[in-house]
Design a protein around this motif. Structure first.
Motif, PDB file in Angstrom:
ATOM      1  N   GLU A   6       0.827  -1.196   0.000  1.00 48.54           N
ATOM      2  CA  GLU A   6       0.000   0.000   0.000  1.00 48.54           C
ATOM      3  C   GLU A   6       0.863   1.249   0.000  1.00 48.54           C
ATOM      4  OE1 GLU A   6      -2.896  -2.339   3.115  1.00 48.54           O
ATOM      5  OE2 GLU A   6      -0.880  -1.565   3.474  1.00 48.54           O
ATOM      6  N   SER A   7       0.297   2.322  -0.515  1.00 41.10           N
ATOM      7  CA  SER A   7       0.956   3.617  -0.477  1.00 41.10           C
ATOM      8  C   SER A   7      -0.100   4.702  -0.546  1.00 41.10           C
ATOM      9  CB  SER A   7       1.944   3.757  -1.639  1.00 41.10           C
ATOM     10  OG  SER A   7       1.269   3.656  -2.879  1.00 41.10           O
ATOM     11  N   GLY A   9      -0.887   7.024   2.065  1.00 41.89           N
ATOM     12  CA  GLY A   9      -1.391   7.589   3.312  1.00 41.89           C
ATOM     13  C   GLY A   9      -0.647   8.849   3.697  1.00 41.89           C
ATOM     14  N   LEU A  20      -5.259   6.360  -1.966  1.00 38.14           N
ATOM     15  CA  LEU A  20      -4.501   5.181  -1.562  1.00 38.14           C
ATOM     16  C   LEU A  20      -4.366   4.221  -2.743  1.00 38.14           C
ATOM     17  CD1 LEU A  20      -6.088   4.398   1.927  1.00 38.14           C
ATOM     18  CD2 LEU A  20      -4.230   5.972   1.367  1.00 38.14           C
ATOM     19  N   THR A 116      -1.536   1.428   5.964  1.00 37.32           N
ATOM     20  CA  THR A 116      -0.990   2.774   5.771  1.00 37.32           C
ATOM     21  C   THR A 116      -1.805   3.746   6.624  1.00 37.32           C
ATOM     22  OG1 THR A 116      -0.359   4.446   4.125  1.00 37.32           O
ATOM     23  CG2 THR A 116      -2.408   3.255   3.712  1.00 37.32           C
TER      24      THR A 116
END
Length: 122
Positions: A6-7, A9, A20, A116
């Motif tokens: 995940e990325s 945040g 997100l 995140t």
């Protein structure tokens, strides 16, 4: 094996937006449903939004009209566009995907990202 990364945040002011991204990688044959969940301090993890492989979506009542889930099947990626963010949206957001592994007879197994942090504060 399969990984979900995940990325996107971060810290945002009330009324702001964040996007997100969650990318799945590994020995993937097919990805079934994908979704986002969140967990605030002292609370249980809750569903935010899900999307099927055909694009059917479902949202928690608390985010309807503000959040949009989408996916790119070619990239094995799911997105969560969050608009009009509120302090109560503050939580760790987790990506989930039900995945059939290559060469497996199991129809699907749930995988989770590492989470995140999203913080909505002035």
């Amino acid at each position: 094996q399969v990984q979900l990364v995940e990325s996107g945040g971060g810290l945002v002011q009330p009324g702001g937006s964040l996007r997100l991204t969650c990318a799945a990688s590994g020995s993937i044959f097919r990805i079934n449903d994908m979704g986002w969940y969140r967990q605030a301090p002292g609370k249980q993890r809750e569903l935010v939004a899900t999307i099927t492989s055909l694009g059917t979506t479902r949202y928690a009542d608390s985010v309807k009209g503000r959040f949009t889930i989408s996916r790119d099947n070619a990239k094995n990626t799911v997105y969560l566009q969050m608009n009009s963010l509120k302090p109560e949206d503050t939580a760790v957001y987790y990506c989930n995907a039900n995945i059939r592994i290559a060469l497996s007879r199991v129809a699907g197994t749930d995988y989770w990202g590492q989470g995140t942090q999203v913080t909505v504060s002035s």
